[in-house]
Design an enzyme around this catalytic site. Structure first.
Site, PDB file in Angstrom:
ATOM      1  N   GLY A  17       0.806  -1.231   0.000  1.00 35.70           N
ATOM      2  CA  GLY A  17       0.000   0.000   0.000  1.00 35.70           C
ATOM      3  C   GLY A  17       0.832   1.270   0.000  1.00 35.70           C
ATOM      4  O   GLY A  17       0.374   2.304   0.493  1.00 35.70           O
ATOM      5  N   ASN A  19       1.483   3.052  -2.603  1.00 33.60           N
ATOM      6  CA  ASN A  19       0.760   4.021  -3.440  1.00 33.60           C
ATOM      7  C   ASN A  19      -0.398   4.647  -2.668  1.00 33.60           C
ATOM      8  O   ASN A  19      -0.647   5.851  -2.784  1.00 33.60           O
ATOM      9  CB  ASN A  19       0.241   3.350  -4.714  1.00 33.60           C
ATOM     10  CG  ASN A  19       1.292   3.319  -5.799  1.00 33.60           C
ATOM     11  OD1 ASN A  19       1.539   4.316  -6.459  1.00 33.60           O
ATOM     12  ND2 ASN A  19       1.933   2.165  -5.951  1.00 33.60           N
ATOM     13  N   ARG A  70     -15.777 -17.408  -8.043  1.00 34.18           N
ATOM     14  CA  ARG A  70     -15.384 -16.065  -8.502  1.00 34.18           C
ATOM     15  C   ARG A  70     -16.611 -15.149  -8.581  1.00 34.18           C
ATOM     16  O   ARG A  70     -16.556 -13.975  -8.212  1.00 34.18           O
ATOM     17  CB  ARG A  70     -14.724 -16.218  -9.879  1.00 34.18           C
ATOM     18  CG  ARG A  70     -14.218 -14.957 -10.473  1.00 34.18           C
ATOM     19  CD  ARG A  70     -13.272 -15.252 -11.618  1.00 34.18           C
ATOM     20  NE  ARG A  70     -11.923 -15.411 -11.131  1.00 34.18           N
ATOM     21  CZ  ARG A  70     -11.104 -14.395 -10.863  1.00 34.18           C
ATOM     22  NH1 ARG A  70     -11.511 -13.163 -11.019  1.00 34.18           N
ATOM     23  NH2 ARG A  70      -9.881 -14.607 -10.433  1.00 34.18           N
ATOM     24  N   ARG A  96      -5.850  -8.856  -8.132  1.00 36.51           N
ATOM     25  CA  ARG A  96      -6.930  -9.749  -8.522  1.00 36.51           C
ATOM     26  C   ARG A  96      -7.619  -9.121  -9.722  1.00 36.51           C
ATOM     27  O   ARG A  96      -7.806  -7.898  -9.757  1.00 36.51           O
ATOM     28  CB  ARG A  96      -7.916  -9.850  -7.356  1.00 36.51           C
ATOM     29  CG  ARG A  96      -8.689 -11.116  -7.315  1.00 36.51           C
ATOM     30  CD  ARG A  96      -9.716 -11.110  -6.209  1.00 36.51           C
ATOM     31  NE  ARG A  96     -10.899 -11.802  -6.693  1.00 36.51           N
ATOM     32  CZ  ARG A  96     -11.039 -13.108  -6.685  1.00 36.51           C
ATOM     33  NH1 ARG A  96     -10.117 -13.869  -6.160  1.00 36.51           N
ATOM     34  NH2 ARG A  96     -12.122 -13.670  -7.195  1.00 36.51           N
ATOM     35  N   ILE A  97      -7.954  -9.973 -10.690  1.00 35.25           N
ATOM     36  CA  ILE A  97      -8.612  -9.437 -11.876  1.00 35.25           C
ATOM     37  C   ILE A  97     -10.087  -9.199 -11.561  1.00 35.25           C
ATOM     38  O   ILE A  97     -10.764 -10.089 -11.024  1.00 35.25           O
ATOM     39  CB  ILE A  97      -8.441 -10.417 -13.060  1.00 35.25           C
ATOM     40  CG1 ILE A  97      -6.950 -10.495 -13.416  1.00 35.25           C
ATOM     41  CG2 ILE A  97      -9.252  -9.975 -14.259  1.00 35.25           C
ATOM     42  CD1 ILE A  97      -6.597 -11.578 -14.416  1.00 35.25           C
ATOM     43  N   LEU A  98     -10.560  -7.998 -11.842  1.00 37.26           N
ATOM     44  CA  LEU A  98     -11.963  -7.691 -11.557  1.00 37.26           C
ATOM     45  C   LEU A  98     -12.861  -8.393 -12.573  1.00 37.26           C
ATOM     46  O   LEU A  98     -12.564  -8.403 -13.772  1.00 37.26           O
ATOM     47  CB  LEU A  98     -12.203  -6.179 -11.658  1.00 37.26           C
ATOM     48  CG  LEU A  98     -11.554  -5.293 -10.599  1.00 37.26           C
ATOM     49  CD1 LEU A  98     -11.895  -3.828 -10.870  1.00 37.26           C
ATOM     50  CD2 LEU A  98     -12.002  -5.682  -9.200  1.00 37.26           C
ATOM     51  N   ASN A 112      -6.422   2.169 -12.808  1.00 38.31           N
ATOM     52  CA  ASN A 112      -5.392   1.264 -12.296  1.00 38.31           C
ATOM     53  C   ASN A 112      -4.016   1.858 -12.558  1.00 38.31           C
ATOM     54  O   ASN A 112      -3.830   2.601 -13.526  1.00 38.31           O
ATOM     55  CB  ASN A 112      -5.502  -0.091 -13.020  1.00 38.31           C
ATOM     56  CG  ASN A 112      -4.465  -1.093 -12.555  1.00 38.31           C
ATOM     57  OD1 ASN A 112      -4.196  -1.221 -11.354  1.00 38.31           O
ATOM     58  ND2 ASN A 112      -3.852  -1.809 -13.490  1.00 38.31           N
ATOM     59  N   HIS A 114      -0.060   0.660 -13.263  1.00 44.19           N
ATOM     60  CA  HIS A 114       0.667  -0.540 -13.671  1.00 44.19           C
ATOM     61  C   HIS A 114       2.147  -0.199 -13.852  1.00 44.19           C
ATOM     62  O   HIS A 114       2.476   0.830 -14.454  1.00 44.19           O
ATOM     63  CB  HIS A 114       0.087  -1.083 -14.988  1.00 44.19           C
ATOM     64  CG  HIS A 114       0.738  -2.351 -15.419  1.00 44.19           C
ATOM     65  ND1 HIS A 114       0.468  -3.569 -14.819  1.00 44.19           N
ATOM     66  CD2 HIS A 114       1.679  -2.596 -16.369  1.00 44.19           C
ATOM     67  CE1 HIS A 114       1.208  -4.501 -15.379  1.00 44.19           C
ATOM     68  NE2 HIS A 114       1.944  -3.948 -16.317  1.00 44.19           N
ATOM     69  N   SER A 141       2.214   3.391 -15.749  1.00 46.96           N
ATOM     70  CA  SER A 141       1.051   3.883 -16.503  1.00 46.96           C
ATOM     71  C   SER A 141      -0.184   3.907 -15.615  1.00 46.96           C
ATOM     72  O   SER A 141      -0.359   3.018 -14.771  1.00 46.96           O
ATOM     73  CB  SER A 141       0.731   2.940 -17.673  1.00 46.96           C
ATOM     74  OG  SER A 141       1.862   2.677 -18.459  1.00 46.96           O
ATOM     75  N   LEU A 149      -6.935  -7.288 -19.618  1.00 47.68           N
ATOM     76  CA  LEU A 149      -5.927  -7.118 -18.563  1.00 47.68           C
ATOM     77  C   LEU A 149      -4.945  -5.988 -18.905  1.00 47.68           C
ATOM     78  O   LEU A 149      -4.264  -6.046 -19.932  1.00 47.68           O
ATOM     79  CB  LEU A 149      -5.157  -8.436 -18.365  1.00 47.68           C
ATOM     80  CG  LEU A 149      -4.049  -8.388 -17.309  1.00 47.68           C
ATOM     81  CD1 LEU A 149      -4.625  -8.233 -15.912  1.00 47.68           C
ATOM     82  CD2 LEU A 149      -3.156  -9.609 -17.400  1.00 47.68           C
ATOM     83  N   ASP A 150      -4.877  -5.003 -18.027  1.00 48.12           N
ATOM     84  CA  ASP A 150      -3.915  -3.887 -18.151  1.00 48.12           C
ATOM     85  C   ASP A 150      -3.944  -3.252 -19.547  1.00 48.12           C
ATOM     86  O   ASP A 150      -2.903  -2.897 -20.098  1.00 48.12           O
ATOM     87  CB  ASP A 150      -2.479  -4.375 -17.846  1.00 48.12           C
ATOM     88  CG  ASP A 150      -2.356  -4.924 -16.427  1.00 48.12           C
ATOM     89  OD1 ASP A 150      -3.036  -4.395 -15.530  1.00 48.12           O
ATOM     90  OD2 ASP A 150      -1.589  -5.874 -16.222  1.00 48.12           O
ATOM     91  N   GLU A 179       5.516   6.348  -9.509  1.00 48.83           N
ATOM     92  CA  GLU A 179       4.101   6.119  -9.187  1.00 48.83           C
ATOM     93  C   GLU A 179       3.610   7.083  -8.105  1.00 48.83           C
ATOM     94  O   GLU A 179       2.473   7.566  -8.173  1.00 48.83           O
ATOM     95  CB  GLU A 179       3.911   4.670  -8.711  1.00 48.83           C
ATOM     96  CG  GLU A 179       4.110   3.662  -9.826  1.00 48.83           C
ATOM     97  CD  GLU A 179       3.889   2.228  -9.392  1.00 48.83           C
ATOM     98  OE1 GLU A 179       3.657   1.391 -10.267  1.00 48.83           O
ATOM     99  OE2 GLU A 179       3.957   1.940  -8.176  1.00 48.83           O
TER     100      GLU A 179
HETATM  101  C1  GRF Z   1       2.778  -0.984  -7.787  1.00 54.21           C
HETATM  102  O1  GRF Z   1       4.020  -1.089  -8.384  1.00 54.21           O
HETATM  103  C2  GRF Z   1       1.691  -0.931  -8.811  1.00 54.21           C
HETATM  104  O2  GRF Z   1       2.091  -0.388 -10.030  1.00 54.21           O
HETATM  105  C3  GRF Z   1       1.327  -2.365  -9.009  1.00 54.21           C
HETATM  106  O3  GRF Z   1       1.470  -2.958  -7.745  1.00 54.21           O
HETATM  107  C4  GRF Z   1       2.409  -2.217  -6.979  1.00 54.21           C
HETATM  108  C5  GRF Z   1       1.758  -1.897  -5.673  1.00 54.21           C
HETATM  109  O4  GRF Z   1       2.665  -1.393  -4.734  1.00 54.21           O
HETATM  110  N1  GRF Z   1       0.031  -2.495  -9.599  1.00 54.21           N
HETATM  111  P1  GRF Z   1       2.121  -0.808  -3.356  1.00 54.21           P
HETATM  112  O5  GRF Z   1       1.273  -1.879  -2.696  1.00 54.21           O
HETATM  113  O6  GRF Z   1       1.355   0.425  -3.645  1.00 54.21           O
HETATM  114  O7  GRF Z   1       3.360  -0.544  -2.535  1.00 54.21           O
END
Ligand code: GRF
Length: 221
Positions: A17, A19, A70, A96-98, A112, A114, A141, A149-150, A179
């Site tokens: 977490g 981000n 699922r 997890r894929i929504l 999202n 990525h 991104s 996916l992505d 990020e």
């Molecule tokens: C990030 O690198 C993000 O791009 C990817 O998963 C990672 C999550 O990191 N989807 P954090 O849990 O926010 O530290």
């Protein structure tokens, strides 16, 4: 000057977490005009849950082990999201894929982050692929989530140079730094109603964004 709104978001996580923390910091220190209604994790041990609790944000754990299919999982997640009624759903390391039902229900309201310059390297192990392919450029991104996916419409990217000395660990760290800049920046655009999407075309201030997303360049100091 544009009127600032209080955009409400739900943040979905699975792990550290960091981000989420960057968004929390931007709210606290940089006046990012956003309210986090909920932090939802599929992993009961995600450290991000502690970060959310510390910031007095309601947390919800929906662990897949507790669901027989699922579809049942997606139904519970969908209900949880609807109850939190966020303006925007923010995936921040949600592993997890929504399900399609959720994507269609919250169409154009899920984004999202990525760790690659999409469309390059959707899926896992992006840093390793960059090293193995000797790419000179890497990054992250942010995109709208669609059923692929992505692969949904891109909003913005940060690109950074890969040096010969880089390895998976250094790239991971650099991309994380990128990020922590990019998510608060893009969320600020949403909060100020600067982003629109129509027929998979993304607009910032009514101007069409290139299909590669708006590009920021991260330089070494
Ligand atoms: C990030 O690198 C993000 O791009 C990817 O998963 C990672 C999550 O990191 N989807 P954090 O849990 O926010 O530290």
């Amino acid at each position: 000057m544009k009127m600032q709104t209080n955009l409400s978001i739900a943040v979905l996580i699975s792990g550290n977490g960091s981000n989420l923390q960057a968004i929390l910091n931007a709210i606290q220190y940089d006046h990012l005009p956003i309210r986090i209604n909920a932090v939802i994790s599929n992993n009961p041990n995600a450290y991000g849950l502690e970060r959310a609790k510390k910031a007095h944000i309601p947390t919800y754990v929906l662990s897949q082990q507790e669901f027989t299919s699922r579809d049942h999982y997606d139904a519970a997640l969908s209900t949880c999201l609807a109850n939190c009624s966020p303006d925007l759903i923010v995936l921040a390391g949600f592993m997890r894929i929504l399900g399609k039902s959720i994507i269609y229900k919250f169409e154009n309201r899920i984004i999202n982050i990525h760790p690659s310059l999409l469309p390059k390297y959707p899926g896992l192990n992006t840093h390793l692929q960059v090293i193995e392919n000797q790419d000179s450029e890497h990054g992250c991104s942010i995109h709208f989530v669609d059923e692929h996916l992505d692969a949904g419409p891109l909003i913005a990217q940060v690109s950074l140079k890969v040096s010969k000395a880089d390895n998976v660990a250094t790239l991971k760290q650099k991309v994380h730094q990128a990020e922590y800049f990019l998510y608060p920046t893009v969320l600020n655009w949403f909060a100020n109603k600067r982003i629109d999407i129509s027929n998979s075309h993304v607009f910032l201030d009514k101007i069409l964004i290139p299909t590669t997303g708006l590009k920021f360049l991260m330089t070494e100091n």
